[in-house]
Design an enzyme around this catalytic site. Structure first.
Site, short mmCIF file in Angstrom:
data_model
loop_
_atom_site.label_atom_id
_atom_site.label_comp_id
_atom_site.label_asym_id
_atom_site.label_seq_id
_atom_site.Cartn_x
_atom_site.Cartn_y
_atom_site.Cartn_z
N ASP A 296 -56.13 8.28 -30.04
CA ASP A 296 -55.25 7.67 -29.06
C ASP A 296 -55.63 8.07 -27.63
O ASP A 296 -54.83 7.95 -26.72
CB ASP A 296 -53.79 8.01 -29.34
N ASP B 220 -55.62 0.00 -32.37
CA ASP B 220 -55.77 0.34 -30.94
C ASP B 220 -57.19 0.71 -30.52
O ASP B 220 -57.47 0.78 -29.32
CB ASP B 220 -54.84 1.49 -30.53
N ASP C 157 -40.96 5.17 -31.58
CA ASP C 157 -42.23 5.21 -30.87
C ASP C 157 -42.44 6.53 -30.14
O ASP C 157 -43.53 6.80 -29.65
CB ASP C 157 -42.30 4.07 -29.84
#
Length: 332
Positions: A106, A145, A298
């Site tokens: 990430d 992602d 989240d």
């Protein structure tokens, strides 16, 4: 509770895709797999401490197909997959798994940091997952992602030295996993509000889309199904008419009209979207899936207004689970 099958410490879920090309004439269509243990544990957890309204929402969500996430929190992917395939094949169903373990995962941005450390680690990990899958029927969503971050977080990616390397690793994974004729690999392609279709098509081409069944859209996001379909068709036209899947778990209300973190971090207007199915009515759309666990936070969203602030990322948030259900068409 953590990561979808929060109750077992992992994010678990299953579904099926459009496998018509693999079905012989006269055979029944594949069905969506709902793991019995998932349903049992999910619903039992909902009975402890939830209000009646929250239990109603949990019972509905728990009964739907979701997706198995595999990353560093799964100590033995081989054992984990063995259980998945045993259950799915006994039910005559096809599971969906999500591989989420690429180095610099990430980009040290939000809640999903870590992943394996080096390219060599990743290649070994993908090899072990491919060996564990063998020739089983499975749908695979590859690295949510990862491509979109190349386009939108270039400074971080350059600092890590991961731009070209990440593309190489995804292409390797798509090729190796795609050697199984019974597997459908979908490379994650972000969502319609993140990266333009032409730029994403270029990234997919560099990431080995030719080895994959197609690409995945809207994972963990809230872009409407209609907008996702338009975006998917635009990309498909640029990558050889590849098919795609859409995460519809939380997109029932569409993308909120908010800015910055508040747009993606626990927006209070979200609702459950289309139920998981491989019967989409569009040959290019292989499935609507619930990839993200509805009701899973989240994150704490500290840079957002108060109504966005929830428990740590991955924890089940009973109040949000209730509102997701009650804002959807399924509560009517």
């Amino acid at each position: 509770m953590k990561r979808l099958l929060a109750f077992l410490g992992i994010s678990v879920a299953l579904t099926a895709v459009a496998w018509a090309a693999m079905i012989r004439p006269g055979e029944p269509a594949p069905i969506l797999y709902v793991a019995p243990l998932y349903v049992q544990v999910c619903q039992e957890e909902a009975m402890a401490g939830f209000t009646p309204e929250q239990r109603r929402a949990a019972e509905f969500v728990c009964a739907q197909p979701h997706s198995f996430w595999i990353a560093e929190w799964i100590a033995s992917p081989a054992e984990f997959l063995e259980e998945i395939f045993a259950g799915a094949e006994a039910a005559g169903a096809i599971p969906t798994i999500v591989l989420y373990n690429i180095p610099g995962r990430d980009c040290s941005l939000y809640a999903a940091q870590e992943g394996v450390v080096t390219s060599a680690d990743y290649l070994r990990w993908i090899g072990s997952v491919a060996d564990a899958i063998g020739n089983h029927h499975v749908s695979i969503i590859l690295e949510p992602d990862a491509l979109a971050q190349i386009a939108t977080v270039p400074d971080c990616m350059a600092a890590l030295g991961w731009q070209e390397e990440r593309l190489r690793l995804i292409a390797f994974a798509a090729s190796m996993l795609g050697e199984n004729p019974n597997a459908k690999v979908y490379i994650d392609a972000g969502n319609a509000a993140w990266v333009g279709a032409r730029q994403m098509a270029g990234l997919l081409a560099r990431a080995g889309i030719e080895h994959a069944a197609g690409f995945a859209l809207n994972v963990s996001n809230r872009v409407s199904t209609t907008d996702s379909i338009l975006y998917g068709h635009e990309i498909s036209n640029l990558v050889g008419n590849k098919g795609f899947v859409i995460d519809t778990s939380r997109n029932g209300a569409g993308l909120p009209s908010l800015e910055g973190e508040a747009m993606w971090c626990n927006p209070p207007t979200e609702a459950l979207g289309d139920l998981p199915t491989f019967d989409t009515g569009d040959p290019l759309i292989h499935a609507f899936l619930w990839v993200k666990a509805p009701g899973e936070s989240d994150g704490e969203c500290l840079d957002s207004p108060e109504e966005h602030r929830g428990p740590p990322a991955g924890d089940i948030w009973p109040e949000r689970l209730q509102s997701l259900f009650e804002r959807s068409v399924y509560a009517q």
